[in-house]
Design a protein around this motif. Sequence first.
Motif, mmCIF file in Angstrom:
data_model
loop_
_atom_site.group_PDB
_atom_site.id
_atom_site.type_symbol
_atom_site.label_atom_id
_atom_site.label_comp_id
_atom_site.label_asym_id
_atom_site.label_seq_id
_atom_site.Cartn_x
_atom_site.Cartn_y
_atom_site.Cartn_z
ATOM 1 N N UNK A 14 0.841 -1.021 -0.201
ATOM 2 C CA UNK A 14 0.046 0.008 0.003
ATOM 3 C C UNK A 14 0.908 1.124 0.083
ATOM 4 N N UNK A 15 0.486 2.156 -0.608
ATOM 5 C CA UNK A 15 1.138 3.360 -0.802
ATOM 6 C C UNK A 15 2.201 3.302 -1.992
ATOM 7 N N UNK A 16 2.424 2.239 -2.641
ATOM 8 C CA UNK A 16 3.477 1.856 -3.588
ATOM 9 C C UNK A 16 2.919 2.398 -4.980
ATOM 10 N N UNK A 17 3.926 1.998 -6.146
ATOM 11 C CA UNK A 17 3.382 2.588 -7.457
ATOM 12 C C UNK A 17 3.815 1.239 -8.338
ATOM 13 N N UNK A 73 1.806 7.179 -29.383
ATOM 14 C CA UNK A 73 1.206 6.640 -30.693
ATOM 15 C C UNK A 73 2.354 6.055 -31.598
ATOM 16 N N UNK A 74 3.377 6.548 -31.666
ATOM 17 C CA UNK A 74 4.626 5.914 -32.569
ATOM 18 C C UNK A 74 4.731 4.254 -31.917
ATOM 19 N N UNK A 75 4.659 3.919 -30.952
ATOM 20 C CA UNK A 75 4.695 2.722 -30.462
ATOM 21 C C UNK A 75 3.439 2.072 -30.119
ATOM 22 N N UNK A 76 2.349 2.584 -30.544
ATOM 23 C CA UNK A 76 1.090 1.921 -30.501
ATOM 24 C C UNK A 76 0.890 1.317 -28.922
ATOM 25 N N UNK A 77 1.167 2.182 -27.935
ATOM 26 C CA UNK A 77 1.262 1.851 -26.306
ATOM 27 C C UNK A 77 0.586 2.674 -25.633
ATOM 28 N N UNK A 78 -0.077 2.019 -24.644
ATOM 29 C CA UNK A 78 -1.004 3.151 -23.673
ATOM 30 C C UNK A 78 -0.069 2.470 -22.375
ATOM 31 N N UNK A 79 -0.121 3.615 -21.430
ATOM 32 C CA UNK A 79 0.338 3.347 -20.169
ATOM 33 C C UNK A 79 -0.383 3.585 -18.913
ATOM 34 N N UNK A 80 -0.285 3.037 -18.019
ATOM 35 C CA UNK A 80 -1.229 3.493 -16.697
ATOM 36 C C UNK A 80 -0.178 3.642 -15.525
ATOM 37 N N UNK A 81 0.237 4.806 -15.176
ATOM 38 C CA UNK A 81 0.945 4.846 -13.900
ATOM 39 C C UNK A 81 0.067 5.086 -12.696
ATOM 40 N N UNK A 82 0.348 4.206 -11.899
ATOM 41 C CA UNK A 82 -0.492 3.864 -10.715
ATOM 42 C C UNK A 82 0.241 4.319 -9.238
ATOM 43 N N UNK A 83 -0.034 5.533 -8.626
ATOM 44 C CA UNK A 83 0.665 5.980 -7.424
ATOM 45 C C UNK A 83 -0.433 5.766 -6.442
ATOM 46 N N UNK A 84 0.313 5.805 -5.098
ATOM 47 C CA UNK A 84 -0.512 5.839 -3.839
ATOM 48 C C UNK A 84 -1.440 4.601 -3.884
ATOM 49 N N UNK A 85 -0.955 3.486 -4.384
ATOM 50 C CA UNK A 85 -1.817 2.182 -4.556
ATOM 51 C C UNK A 85 -2.416 1.939 -3.205
ATOM 52 N N UNK A 86 -3.801 1.378 -3.161
ATOM 53 C CA UNK A 86 -4.584 0.863 -1.883
ATOM 54 C C UNK A 86 -4.889 -0.518 -2.110
ATOM 55 N N UNK A 87 -5.245 -1.357 -1.134
ATOM 56 C CA UNK A 87 -5.433 -2.674 -1.275
ATOM 57 C C UNK A 87 -6.822 -3.041 -2.197
ATOM 58 N N UNK A 88 -7.765 -2.001 -2.334
ATOM 59 C CA UNK A 88 -9.005 -1.934 -3.043
ATOM 60 C C UNK A 88 -8.491 -1.986 -4.603
ATOM 61 N N UNK A 89 -7.406 -1.311 -4.951
ATOM 62 C CA UNK A 89 -7.180 -1.342 -6.304
ATOM 63 C C UNK A 89 -6.603 -2.678 -6.740
ATOM 64 N N UNK A 90 -6.671 -3.658 -5.801
ATOM 65 C CA UNK A 90 -6.155 -5.199 -6.326
ATOM 66 C C UNK A 90 -7.314 -5.667 -7.251
ATOM 67 N N UNK A 91 -6.845 -5.840 -8.508
ATOM 68 C CA UNK A 91 -7.720 -6.529 -9.499
ATOM 69 C C UNK A 91 -6.882 -7.202 -10.565
ATOM 70 N N UNK A 92 -7.557 -7.771 -11.504
ATOM 71 C CA UNK A 92 -6.969 -7.836 -13.012
ATOM 72 C C UNK A 92 -7.212 -6.755 -13.876
ATOM 73 N N UNK A 93 -6.116 -6.147 -14.244
ATOM 74 C CA UNK A 93 -6.228 -4.897 -15.140
ATOM 75 C C UNK A 93 -6.268 -5.348 -16.530
ATOM 76 N N UNK A 94 -7.129 -4.811 -17.305
ATOM 77 C CA UNK A 94 -7.236 -5.263 -18.808
ATOM 78 C C UNK A 94 -6.986 -4.065 -19.762
ATOM 79 N N UNK A 95 -6.275 -4.228 -20.811
ATOM 80 C CA UNK A 95 -6.211 -3.213 -21.804
ATOM 81 C C UNK A 95 -7.255 -3.276 -22.769
#
Length: 122
Positions: A14-17, A73-95
Motif C-alpha cells: 500500500x502506498x507504492x507505485x 502513438x509511435x509505439x502503439x502503446x498505452x500506459x497506466x501510472x498507478x501511484x498511492x496504491x490501495x488494497x482496493x486497487x487489487x484486480x486484474x487490469x485489462x487493456x
Amino acid sequence: QVQLVESGGGLVQPGGSLRLSCSASGSIFSIYNMAWYRQAPGKQRELVAVIGSSGSTNYADSVKGRFTISRDNLKNTVYLQMNSLKPEDTAVYYCNSVVRIRPMDVSGYNYWGQGTQVTVSS
C-alpha cells in the motif's frame, strides 16, 4: 489480426507505485481511444481510465489524482501510472482499444488484452 499485450503487473505494498504498459500490434491503420479496465473477484469489470486519439483523458472517481493514463502513438502503446496504491486497487487490469484496421472501415473494432494481475498488500 490485432493483439494487445499488457505488462507491468505484480505485487506492491500500500502506498507504492506500478506502471502498466499495453502494446498493440498487428494490422493497424489507426488507433482511436485506448483504455484500462479492471475486475476484482466477484465484481463487474469497471473502466479505470481512457485516453482518446487527441490525448484527452477521463478517470474513474476512485483513481482520480492517483492514476495517470498516457499513450505513445509511435509505439502503439498505452500506459497506466498507478501511484498511492490501495488494497482496493487489487484486480486484474485489462487493456482495451478501439482499432481501425483498414482505411475503408467505417468504424473501429474493439480489442482486449489478456489481463495482468495487480495485487496491493502488505
